[in-house]
Design a protein around this motif. Structure first.
Motif, short mmCIF file in Angstrom:
data_model
loop_
_atom_site.label_atom_id
_atom_site.label_comp_id
_atom_site.label_asym_id
_atom_site.label_seq_id
_atom_site.Cartn_x
_atom_site.Cartn_y
_atom_site.Cartn_z
N UNK A 121 -7.54 -34.49 -20.39
CA UNK A 121 -7.02 -33.70 -19.27
C UNK A 121 -7.07 -32.22 -19.60
N UNK A 122 -6.80 -31.88 -20.84
CA UNK A 122 -6.85 -30.48 -21.26
C UNK A 122 -8.27 -29.93 -21.13
N UNK A 123 -9.27 -30.68 -21.57
CA UNK A 123 -10.66 -30.23 -21.48
C UNK A 123 -11.05 -29.98 -20.02
N UNK A 173 -14.65 -28.97 -26.02
CA UNK A 173 -14.53 -30.42 -25.92
C UNK A 173 -13.20 -30.83 -26.56
N UNK A 174 -12.95 -32.13 -26.62
CA UNK A 174 -11.72 -32.60 -27.25
C UNK A 174 -11.70 -32.28 -28.73
N UNK A 175 -12.86 -31.95 -29.31
CA UNK A 175 -12.89 -31.56 -30.72
C UNK A 175 -12.02 -30.34 -30.97
N UNK A 176 -12.09 -29.36 -30.05
CA UNK A 176 -11.28 -28.16 -30.20
C UNK A 176 -9.80 -28.51 -30.18
N UNK A 177 -9.40 -29.35 -29.23
CA UNK A 177 -8.00 -29.75 -29.13
C UNK A 177 -7.55 -30.46 -30.41
#
Length: 261
Positions: A121-123, A173-177
């Motif tokens: 959801x954040x992405x 992407x979710x990688x950053x999160x």
């Protein structure tokens, strides 16, 4: 981003480093901290884009020196951080979320609280903001608008911060999160790091800060996405109006000059 910038209150103890990424409920979190700590809170997006021009210019100077690699960098960065954050009880949102190590050194007694949400959801949420932020013509359109004329430069140095910390720039992407959470666990002492989901309301936040739950005050629910969208449209409109005015004035001046030739 929040609704309006806040002003520092001299003598205020800095108590909370907001380590949550933008679009993790930072605006609601900021308002909740303001209520609980009864003191002004520095929400990065709001202060940088709606505050005095010195705010965004200072943040650009700080991020240009990120990460700190020399004593010269320290002599520039730490005085600027103190100028921006002294007088506030907390700081949240970008670029605070990536300056956690520096702020822990500056305010060693502060807790580090990271707002969280579902990574996918954040992405999706941050992706729309990233697309708007990187439109090439913003630099030209926003030039006549004080503070916002530096917006493209701010986004550029903020992107460099992301690349250094997470290995990704926009679109993320979710990688950053996930890497942000991993980074916090690596650099923040376990007893100082708290994760908080704003959808859980007052109780866990009050427990973390040792504060009673406010009576008859609902937990703030600020729709950061809609606020940011409205703000972006208003700034673009303002920039276009000012360009139209300047072009109109220039046109009249040229006509007047031609009549005298």
């Amino acid at each position: 981003m929040g609704n309006a910038p806040s002003s520092p209150k001299p003598g205020t103890e800095f108590q909370v480093i907001g380590a949550g990424l933008s679009r993790t409920g930072t605006a609601s979190f900021s308002e909740a901290l303001r209520v609980l700590l009864d003191a002004p809170v520095y929400h990065g997006g709001t202060q940088t884009l709606l505050g005095p021009e010195v705010e965004i210019r200072s943040m650009i100077k700080i991020l240009e020196r990120f990460p700190i690699r020399s004593e010269e960098d320290r002599k520039v960065v730490f005085p600027l951080l103190k100028q921006r954050f002294d007088g506030y009880a907390a700081a949240t949102d970008a670029p605070t979320s990536g300056l956690v190590e520096e702020l822990m050194e500056l305010y060693p007694n502060a807790k580090v609280i990271c707002t969280v949400r579902n990574a996918d959801a954040w992405v999706k949420s941050i992706g729309g903001l990233s697309t708007t932020s990187t439109m090439w013509f913003l630099r030209v359109i926003l030039f006549p608008v004080p503070s916002m004329r530096y917006f493209a430069d701010f986004v550029q140095v903020l992107s460099k911060q992301f690349v250094y910390l997470y290995g990704e720039s926009v679109p993320v992407s979710t990688k950053t999160y996930d890497r942000h959470i991993e980074w916090l666990k690596r650099v923040v002492p376990e007893d100082k790091l708290i994760f908080f989901d704003v959808t859980e309301g007052w109780e866990p936040l009050c427990k973390a800060l040792g504060k009673p739950v406010p009576k008859d005050i609902p937990f703030p629910r600020i729709n950061d996405s809609k606020t940011t969208e409205r703000f972006a449209k208003e700034m673009i409109r303002k920039g276009l109006v000012r360009w139209a005015f300047m072009c109109g004035v220039a046109g009249l001046a040229i006509i007047a000059l031609l009549r005298h030739l």
